[in-house]
Structure formats: structure tokens, C-alpha cells
Write a protein that holds these residues in place. Sequence first.
Motif, short mmCIF file in Angstrom:
data_model
loop_
_atom_site.label_atom_id
_atom_site.label_comp_id
_atom_site.label_asym_id
_atom_site.label_seq_id
_atom_site.Cartn_x
_atom_site.Cartn_y
_atom_site.Cartn_z
N VAL A 98 -30.83 59.37 -19.85
CA VAL A 98 -31.85 58.62 -19.12
C VAL A 98 -32.69 57.78 -20.08
O VAL A 98 -32.96 56.61 -19.83
CB VAL A 98 -32.75 59.58 -18.30
N GLY A 101 -30.87 54.81 -21.41
CA GLY A 101 -30.48 53.87 -20.38
C GLY A 101 -29.05 53.96 -19.91
O GLY A 101 -28.56 53.06 -19.23
N SER A 104 -28.94 56.90 -14.62
CA SER A 104 -30.17 56.77 -13.83
C SER A 104 -30.81 58.14 -13.64
O SER A 104 -30.16 59.18 -13.79
CB SER A 104 -29.86 56.16 -12.46
N LEU A 105 -32.07 58.14 -13.27
CA LEU A 105 -32.80 59.38 -13.07
C LEU A 105 -32.14 60.25 -12.00
O LEU A 105 -31.94 61.45 -12.20
CB LEU A 105 -34.24 59.06 -12.65
N ASP A 107 -29.08 60.34 -11.01
CA ASP A 107 -27.78 60.86 -11.42
C ASP A 107 -27.89 62.02 -12.40
O ASP A 107 -26.97 62.83 -12.54
CB ASP A 107 -26.92 59.74 -12.04
N ALA A 147 -37.67 54.49 -17.00
CA ALA A 147 -36.73 55.24 -16.16
C ALA A 147 -37.40 55.82 -14.92
O ALA A 147 -36.76 56.01 -13.88
CB ALA A 147 -36.10 56.38 -16.97
N ALA A 152 -36.94 54.45 -8.67
CA ALA A 152 -36.10 55.56 -9.14
C ALA A 152 -36.61 56.89 -8.61
O ALA A 152 -35.82 57.74 -8.16
CB ALA A 152 -36.07 55.57 -10.67
N GLU A 155 -35.87 57.74 -4.87
CA GLU A 155 -34.55 58.26 -4.51
C GLU A 155 -34.56 59.78 -4.42
O GLU A 155 -33.80 60.37 -3.66
CB GLU A 155 -33.51 57.78 -5.53
#
Length: 297
Positions: A98, A101, A104-105, A107, A147, A152, A155
Motif C-alpha cells: 500500500v 503504491g 490499493s487499501l 485489496d 493511500a 479508498a 470502499e
Amino acid sequence: MTYSGNPEIGWTPIADEAERATKLLHPDNMFPRPARRRVLTVANQKGGVGKTTSAVNLAAALAMHGLKVLVIDLDPQGNASTALGVEHRSGTPSVYEVLIGEVSLVDAASVSDQSDNLYCVPATIDLAGAEIELVSMVAREARLKEALTTEALDEIDPDYVFIDCPPSLGLLTVNAMVAGDEVLIPIQCEYYALEGLSQLLRNIELVQGHLNPSLYVSTILLTMYDGRTKLADQVTSEVRKHFGETVLRTVIPRSVKVSEAPGYGQTVLTYDPGSRGSMSYLDAAREIAEVGARADQ
């Protein structure tokens, strides 16, 4: 507490603990949702103060009482990931990916086996070298903030985010302070309790002045309280005198159960829900939730 079980049995310590455990695991009252999402950085560069223990147990208590909580394990030791029963072997999508990069957070986040409301972004051994890698990166102090965008976080949609920092004031801790709005400082009720605290507060001021003006110390939690010693009471009164209402009323007692729980991949709330340590973290979480529910926060 009055025992409400079989009157022929009467009150016993075991019956009392069983009743408390039942109320914890099957709560009648849910905690109020915060007026806005709260992101708390749990920090203290002094090791062994109950920092990770407090982060995971407060998170678990809030999750068990109806709130959605995300724990971000930013400590290379990965103790928060262990306590929450989340996979964190090398190669697992983690906070390291994370930060750089790659992932993603959402995931990297996993649901804890202790509550459907409790999520964790784990730390793997890869995080150990992250501070060195971050040095050469653009906006190195803001990698975690980038992040943790509103999009983010939406979600996962947590009410609370706890960022568990390593026991240092390095780049990972600075990233946590830049990403968060609030700092929660666990302080142990022991002789060296306030040692190093002034340095932590200076670092918070530096982050406020240069990187995150909205950062503030919102919560101080007294841990490892031993009521048999005068010293514990002296430290408690000293901290309350200096920090006032920032200090939670609830004090976390020194507890074997609290120490044992991570060895079983659990928080104390699931390991021994009727214990004093479990009840104390529940009360502390309730205080935090009540503060968060106030619209003026």
C-alpha cells in the motif's frame, strides 16, 4: 454485580465472569456511530506500553458493538495482525505494498476472524526495510495519507481507523501522523511512564506545523495499572493533572489474560471475554465511542 442465574447456586466469581462474558459477546446496546469517521494514530516510541494491545482490543470492542473498524498494522513486527488472526506471511498483500503504491487499501484489507465488522491491513516482514525505501520517494511522509483517501476508505466504510505504529519516531510513525487526525497515546502506570513523552509531543507539534495542521492528541489511555502499588496511583494522578480530560476515565489493569491472548491469535475480548482486562478495554472503547458521537468533535 448481582448474579442473575440459578438462586440455588448463588453468586460465585466464575458465575460473575460468565455473566460478564455473555453480555460482551451478546451485547444489548450498540455503541453510537461517530459524527464523522475517526482516524486515530496509536503512538508511543517507548516499547512495552501496551500500544498494539490497546489498538487491537479497542478496535475489537468497537466492532463487537456494531461499529465498523479498520486496523492498519504499521509495525514491522506484525503483532496487531497476529492478534486479529489475519494472515501476514511474506507475500501477503500488506501495508508495505500500500505504501509503495502497488496495492490499493481495499485489496490489502482482510476481515478478522473475530468479527465481521473488524478489518485489518496486515504488516509483513517486507515492512522492515520500508523506512529505508521511503527515504528516496517523493512526498515520503505522505505515502500513507495518499493511500487513505476518502474514496479508498469509503470502499471499506469504517467508522474508526486505528493505525498501530512501531515503537519509534521514524518515517513510518510520521506517515501515520500525517494520515491521521488524532493521536491516541497509551501510557503505562510505571516509573518511566513519562520518559520520552515530551519527545513524542514535540514530534506531534512538528507534524502539526509542517505536514498536518489538523493533527491533535485526542486520547490518552493509562495501561498496566497495578492497584497494589502507590506508584501506579502517583503516575495516574500526574498524567491526569497534565492532560486533563484527554485522559480516559478507564484505566487498563495489568493482566495475565491480556498478555496471553496474542499468543493464541486473539484479542483478550475473544480469548477471555469476562476478564477484568476485557471489561476495561470495553469501557475504554465505550468512552471513545461516546466522544466520537458528539457532533462538535
